[in-house]
Design an enzyme around this catalytic site. Structure first.
Site, PDB file in Angstrom:
ATOM      1  N   ARG A   2       0.817  -1.078   0.038  1.00  0.00           N
ATOM      2  CA  ARG A   2       0.046   0.068   0.057  1.00  0.00           C
ATOM      3  C   ARG A   2       1.096   1.159   0.188  1.00  0.00           C
ATOM      4  O   ARG A   2       1.834   1.283   0.467  1.00  0.00           O
ATOM      5  CB  ARG A   2      -0.957   0.111   1.286  1.00  0.00           C
ATOM      6  CG  ARG A   2      -1.944   1.129   1.381  1.00  0.00           C
ATOM      7  CD  ARG A   2      -2.656   0.687   2.572  1.00  0.00           C
ATOM      8  NE  ARG A   2      -1.806   0.303   3.818  1.00  0.00           N
ATOM      9  CZ  ARG A   2      -0.973   0.904   4.687  1.00  0.00           C
ATOM     10  NH1 ARG A   2      -1.455   2.149   4.714  1.00  0.00           N
ATOM     11  NH2 ARG A   2      -0.507   0.286   5.406  1.00  0.00           N
ATOM     12  N   ARG A   6       4.641   6.510  -2.950  1.00  0.00           N
ATOM     13  CA  ARG A   6       4.917   7.724  -2.081  1.00  0.00           C
ATOM     14  C   ARG A   6       6.252   7.985  -2.336  1.00  0.00           C
ATOM     15  O   ARG A   6       6.753   9.052  -1.901  1.00  0.00           O
ATOM     16  CB  ARG A   6       4.260   7.469  -0.892  1.00  0.00           C
ATOM     17  CG  ARG A   6       2.777   7.717  -0.659  1.00  0.00           C
ATOM     18  CD  ARG A   6       2.458   7.492   0.570  1.00  0.00           C
ATOM     19  NE  ARG A   6       2.986   8.493   1.584  1.00  0.00           N
ATOM     20  CZ  ARG A   6       2.624   8.394   2.981  1.00  0.00           C
ATOM     21  NH1 ARG A   6       2.024   7.481   3.091  1.00  0.00           N
ATOM     22  NH2 ARG A   6       2.818   9.350   3.632  1.00  0.00           N
ATOM     23  N   ARG A  15       2.476  14.188  -8.968  1.00  0.00           N
ATOM     24  CA  ARG A  15       1.477  14.819  -7.970  1.00  0.00           C
ATOM     25  C   ARG A  15       1.894  16.076  -7.775  1.00  0.00           C
ATOM     26  O   ARG A  15       1.399  16.862  -6.779  1.00  0.00           O
ATOM     27  CB  ARG A  15       1.447  14.053  -6.564  1.00  0.00           C
ATOM     28  CG  ARG A  15       0.716  12.740  -6.647  1.00  0.00           C
ATOM     29  CD  ARG A  15      -0.661  12.905  -6.025  1.00  0.00           C
ATOM     30  NE  ARG A  15      -0.550  13.347  -4.600  1.00  0.00           N
ATOM     31  CZ  ARG A  15      -1.098  14.606  -4.243  1.00  0.00           C
ATOM     32  NH1 ARG A  15      -1.260  15.615  -5.340  1.00  0.00           N
ATOM     33  NH2 ARG A  15      -0.944  15.118  -2.808  1.00  0.00           N
ATOM     34  N   ASP A  51      -8.321   7.172  -2.273  1.00  0.00           N
ATOM     35  CA  ASP A  51      -8.292   7.053  -0.779  1.00  0.00           C
ATOM     36  C   ASP A  51      -9.663   6.725   0.025  1.00  0.00           C
ATOM     37  O   ASP A  51     -10.708   6.705  -0.841  1.00  0.00           O
ATOM     38  CB  ASP A  51      -7.842   8.575  -0.140  1.00  0.00           C
ATOM     39  CG  ASP A  51      -7.324   8.640   1.107  1.00  0.00           C
ATOM     40  OD1 ASP A  51      -6.137   8.474   1.049  1.00  0.00           O
ATOM     41  OD2 ASP A  51      -8.281   8.678   2.046  1.00  0.00           O
ATOM     42  N   TYR A 127     -12.649   9.655  11.349  1.00  0.00           N
ATOM     43  CA  TYR A 127     -12.346  10.740  10.815  1.00  0.00           C
ATOM     44  C   TYR A 127     -13.502  11.567  10.717  1.00  0.00           C
ATOM     45  O   TYR A 127     -13.335  12.913  11.096  1.00  0.00           O
ATOM     46  CB  TYR A 127     -11.842  10.381   9.208  1.00  0.00           C
ATOM     47  CG  TYR A 127     -10.539  10.114   9.144  1.00  0.00           C
ATOM     48  CD1 TYR A 127      -9.410  10.798   9.445  1.00  0.00           C
ATOM     49  CD2 TYR A 127     -10.060   8.691   8.503  1.00  0.00           C
ATOM     50  CE1 TYR A 127      -7.998  10.266   9.422  1.00  0.00           C
ATOM     51  CE2 TYR A 127      -8.837   8.248   8.477  1.00  0.00           C
ATOM     52  CZ  TYR A 127      -7.769   9.180   9.105  1.00  0.00           C
ATOM     53  OH  TYR A 127      -6.495   8.757   9.044  1.00  0.00           O
TER      54      TYR A 127
END
Ligand code: CP3
Length: 320
Positions: A2, A6, A15, A51, A127
């Site tokens: 996952r 990045r 990005r 996401d 959240y």
């Protein structure tokens, strides 16, 4: 793996402009970002670039993702009246860009399967209730214990959002699904069973007929593994705190295990990673083990170490 992308310069380049939500809403770009770690590392599956808060953002709940922080919610969930802000998700109308990304990917991905995913009801609720990332999940637990009926209704709504999300992803071409319950390790087994398991089981049951493997992931969930399997998973994610052989003994033969290299170990260099990877391959056993970094790749990870890791695991590690 996952968030494998990045750490990559090509990810940062892609990005460069705008918020991560803008990149997710651009199917050509989201497909390209999904492919980056597959090309670079030769991993055995692709994980959709999206996401866990995308569906609730699309419903208009008012969610943003801030760099270095994570999801933040302008007006947190606090009472019955906030339920009106969580209508049922209509994937083709609300998140068409996610489905389009999947269709592009199924065309491009020839060698490896695509994993779709959704946030589990507890983690998404945390959240919405906290308004952002939280260390102790105080407001979430206060709502769960203080207003158990409202809590159950909230989790049921979020379960239905997750089911709609996952079903649409599989119909668009996703070949496995992962349910991310990243923060549920904050709960005791008794609270998990009473206040979370019914909603997570509703999600996993809601996709059972699709015939794709269902992966159930959490962090700090050593005491919850059996309950997470009971919720209806085919694969249970195990973090670095629990040795895989012990996880297997607790889970039995009915489910596969996924894990469990500590993502931080990558920062300590290849020699440390190699030794740890060999232990994990041995503890995971030959059957029904998906090797990964549990909670994902840290942004400062060296892509060279990750490439060596993938090659090493593919060669069977030291136990080949
Ligand atoms: O590998 C991938 O890129 C797959 C796509 C993916 C993202 N988020 C993209 C993302 C997946 C599977 C997720 C899941 C997700 N998002 C979870 C569950 C898994 C986990 O990490 O436990 C959670 C809790 C979130 C919420 C979230 N989104 C957090 C905590 C953060 C980190 C904030 C930060 O900057 O440290 C995000 C942002 C995010 N989502 C990033 C990525 C690649 C990184 C930041 C960016 O590029 O803007």
């Amino acid at each position: 793996m996952r968030q494998a992308g990045r750490a990559l310069p090509e990810y940062r380049e892609a990005r460069r402009h705008g918020s991560i939500l803008d990149s997710i809403r651009d199917p050509a770009l989201a497909a390209e970002i999904t492919l980056q770690p597959v090309r670079r590392y030769g991993v055995d599956a692709a994980i959709l670039f999206s996401d866990i808060v995308v569906p609730v953002e699309a419903l208009g709940f008012g969610v943003d993702i801030r760099p270095g922080v994570g999801p933040v919610v302008e007006r947190p969930f606090a009472s019955e009246s906030d339920l009106a802000r969580l209508r049922p998700l209509e994937p083709e109308a609300d998140i068409p860009y996610v489905l389009e990304t999947i269709r592009i990917l199924r065309h491009e991905l020839t060698a490896v399967p695509l994993i779709g995913f959704a946030g589990a009801p507890f983690t998404v609720a945390s959240y919405l209730v906290e308004g952002g990332p939280s260390r102790d999940h105080a407001r979430t637990k206060a709502l769960m214990w203080g207003r158990p009926d409202l809590w159950a209704t909230l989790l049921e709504r979020l379960a239905d959002v997750a089911v709609a999300t996952l079903r649409a992803q599989v119909e668009a071409g996703a070949q496995a699904v992962q349910l991310f319950d990243s923060w549920v390790g904050a709960l005791s087994p008794a609270d998990y069973r009473r206040h979370v398991l019914p909603a997570s089981a509703r999600v996993l049951e809601g996709v059972a007929d699709l015939g794709v493997p269902r992966i159930h992931f959490g962090v700090g969930t050593g005491e919850l593994l059996e309950l997470m399997a009971e919720a209806g998973a085919d694969v249970v994610g195990v973090d670095w705190r629990v040795p895989l052989d012990r996880a297997r003994a607790r889970l039995g033969d009915g489910v596969a295990v996924q894990g469990n290299l500590d993502p931080v170990s990558v920062l300590a260099g290849w020699e440390v990673v190699r030794v740890r990877a060999d232990e994990i391959v041995e503890q995971g056993g030959g059957r029904g083990h998906i090797f990964n970094l549990g909670h994902g790749v840290l942004p400062d990870s060296d892509p060279g170490v990750l490439t060596a890791l993938v090659d090493h695991v593919h060669s069977g590690g030291a136990v080949a």
